[in-house]
Scaffold this motif. Structure first.
Motif, mmCIF file in Angstrom:
data_model
loop_
_atom_site.group_PDB
_atom_site.id
_atom_site.type_symbol
_atom_site.label_atom_id
_atom_site.label_comp_id
_atom_site.label_asym_id
_atom_site.label_seq_id
_atom_site.Cartn_x
_atom_site.Cartn_y
_atom_site.Cartn_z
ATOM 1 N N ALA A 146 0.828 -1.204 0.000
ATOM 2 C CA ALA A 146 0.000 0.000 0.000
ATOM 3 C C ALA A 146 0.863 1.255 0.000
ATOM 4 O O ALA A 146 0.574 2.225 -0.719
ATOM 5 C CB ALA A 146 -0.921 -0.014 1.213
ATOM 6 N N ALA A 147 1.926 1.254 0.794
ATOM 7 C CA ALA A 147 2.793 2.430 0.891
ATOM 8 C C ALA A 147 3.557 2.677 -0.408
ATOM 9 O O ALA A 147 3.635 3.817 -0.890
ATOM 10 C CB ALA A 147 3.771 2.267 2.056
ATOM 11 N N ILE A 148 4.130 1.620 -0.970
ATOM 12 C CA ILE A 148 4.863 1.768 -2.228
ATOM 13 C C ILE A 148 3.896 2.075 -3.365
ATOM 14 O O ILE A 148 4.162 2.929 -4.215
ATOM 15 C CB ILE A 148 5.665 0.486 -2.549
ATOM 16 C CG1 ILE A 148 6.693 0.200 -1.447
ATOM 17 C CG2 ILE A 148 6.356 0.613 -3.907
ATOM 18 C CD1 ILE A 148 7.756 1.244 -1.290
ATOM 19 N N GLY A 149 2.752 1.383 -3.361
ATOM 20 C CA GLY A 149 1.760 1.625 -4.406
ATOM 21 C C GLY A 149 1.272 3.067 -4.405
ATOM 22 O O GLY A 149 0.971 3.639 -5.458
ATOM 23 N N TYR A 150 1.190 3.659 -3.227
ATOM 24 C CA TYR A 150 0.772 5.059 -3.102
ATOM 25 C C TYR A 150 1.652 5.975 -3.939
ATOM 26 O O TYR A 150 1.173 6.939 -4.552
ATOM 27 C CB TYR A 150 0.806 5.449 -1.623
ATOM 28 C CG TYR A 150 0.982 6.922 -1.340
ATOM 29 C CD1 TYR A 150 -0.043 7.826 -1.601
ATOM 30 C CD2 TYR A 150 2.170 7.399 -0.799
ATOM 31 C CE1 TYR A 150 0.124 9.178 -1.323
ATOM 32 C CE2 TYR A 150 2.337 8.740 -0.510
ATOM 33 C CZ TYR A 150 1.310 9.627 -0.785
ATOM 34 O OH TYR A 150 1.486 10.957 -0.515
ATOM 35 N N THR A 151 2.942 5.686 -4.013
ATOM 36 C CA THR A 151 3.863 6.542 -4.764
ATOM 37 C C THR A 151 3.872 6.221 -6.251
ATOM 38 O O THR A 151 4.606 6.850 -7.010
ATOM 39 C CB THR A 151 5.301 6.400 -4.211
ATOM 40 O OG1 THR A 151 5.753 5.057 -4.413
ATOM 41 C CG2 THR A 151 5.348 6.725 -2.738
ATOM 42 N N PHE A 152 3.073 5.233 -6.664
ATOM 43 C CA PHE A 152 2.991 4.888 -8.083
ATOM 44 C C PHE A 152 1.588 5.081 -8.656
ATOM 45 O O PHE A 152 1.428 5.285 -9.855
ATOM 46 C CB PHE A 152 3.425 3.433 -8.303
ATOM 47 C CG PHE A 152 4.907 3.242 -8.306
ATOM 48 C CD1 PHE A 152 5.618 3.240 -9.495
ATOM 49 C CD2 PHE A 152 5.604 3.093 -7.126
ATOM 50 C CE1 PHE A 152 6.996 3.081 -9.511
ATOM 51 C CE2 PHE A 152 6.977 2.932 -7.119
ATOM 52 C CZ PHE A 152 7.682 2.931 -8.312
#
Length: 376
Positions: A146-152
């Motif tokens: 979720a955290a990494i996906g947020y930046t993509f």
């Protein structure tokens, strides 16, 4: 919130112009470090007493070194204190709108919750087995994803410099612009999530002796403090990152404040965690701190360099994997006991000797990692 509240007042009156100092990241790094350390020193005695009063004590592995049996009952879950002393200064002195800070603190909190549940189940069952490994990993992957996906996915408001290079890898000791490695978006997201999960578990595996894990964590956080700062430092209009040929990420400099808070909180905790420990970190601390280090590696584009920087924790993880694979395939153990710090204990090394030598190796690896800024 101090940064948000006070910096906006700098132009209200002439006697408030000194608030301009808040614009400088080094000042806020120092402030966050001191705040975290003071909080830890002030709260730790009370916190330890409360753990003792509620009988929240360590459950020791029965198959571990005999010297560890005396540690049974030592207050644990001290990582909750570390997280409090890390997150409060981060919120006070950081730009809380920074997406890197938001994502990193979210993972820190999320992994801390997983660690808390794991520690709680260990105490409830009076067993060293807590939350089932598959559920622990599932939670770690979901939170990191979720955290990494947020930046993509939600790209609005994200820094342009991050959007430009977010799928590129920086190869240690190689010029970033001359030797680029660009991955497809899906591949990079999976890779970045694996980095975060791997570091969380690496710190968790290292946390087996008094002060053994927090030492390398402090050293790694100090290195990331410098790496994140130089990634966005600009002097007289000149980018330090471009001069060093490292990933230029101006917004990543805000993570230096988070790193400073981690150093301060960890140092305060180490005062009480050093051998013989008055309190243990527990999974609530090790999983959260490891997740934070993983996010720092990703957001400063040092995913590969982190293998060198955190070499001690990598060794601990590899020793466990090697032990398990060897035993399943051949029925034989490579080490007397894994993780490898227990192997040295079984060989007769006193616990403080293992701890300090691992710290020294961590310092050496940090220096090697920082030297990569110039050896390109």
């Amino acid at each position: 919130m101090i940064y948000e509240l006070l910096y906006s007042l700098r132009g209200e009156a002439s006697f408030l112009t000194w608030l301009n100092v808040l614009r400088y990241i080094p000042f806020r790094v120092i402030a966050a470090t001191i705040t975290a350390m003071v909080l830890a020193f002030l709260l730790a005695p009370w916190f330890i007493r409360e753990l003792q009063r509620k009988q929240i004590g360590q459950v020791v592995r029965q198959d571990g070194p005999e010297s560890h049996l005396s540690k049974a009952g030592t207050p644990t879950m001290g990582g909750a204190l570390i997280l409090l002393c890390l997150l409060v200064p981060t919120m006070l002195w950081c730009d809380v709108r920074n997406p890197f800070v938001l994502a990193t603190t979210a993972v820190t909190v999320g992994y801390g919750m997983i660690g808390y549940l794991d520690d709680y189940l260990k105490l409830k069952r009076k067993s060293s087995g807590g939350l089932a490994g598959k559920y622990k990993l599932l939670g770690q992957f979901l939170i990191a994803g979720a955290a990494i996906g947020y930046t993509f996915v939600w790209t609005e408001g994200l820094p342009a410099d991050w959007l430009e290079i977010r799928t590129r890898l920086s190869v240690p000791f190689m010029a970033f612009n001359k030797y680029p490695i660009t991955l497809p978006v899906a591949v990079y997201v999976v890779f970045a999530v694996l980095v975060v999960v791997a570091w969380s578990n690496a710190v968790n595996l290292t946390d087996g002796l008094d002060g053994l894990a927090i030492g390398p964590v402090l050293i790694n956080a100090s290195a990331y403090l410098f790496l994140s700062y130089v990634a966005g430092a600009v002097f007289f209009g000149f980018s330090v990152a471009k001069y060093l040929d490292i990933p230029p990420l101006q917004s990543a400099s805000e993570l230096a404040v988070y790193c400073g808070a981690m150093v301060g909180a960890g140092t305060g905790f180490l005062w009480y965690n050093t051998y013989p420990a008055q309190v243990f970190m527990g999974d609530v601390g090790s999983l959260a701190l490891g997740g934070g280090l993983g996010m720092l590696a990703v957001f400063t584009k040092n995913e590969l360099l982190s293998i060198v920087l955190g070499g001690v924790m990598v060794l601990e993880t590899v020793s466990v994997v090697t032990q398990v694979v060897s035993f399943k395939l051949t029925g034989k153990r490579v080490f007397l006991m894994a993780p490898i710090h227990h192997h040295f204990e079984k060989k007769g090394w006193p616990e403080p000797r293992v701890i300090v030598r691992f710290w020294i190796i961590s310092v050496l690896l940090a220096l090697v990692s920082l030297s990569s800024l110039k050896l390109r």
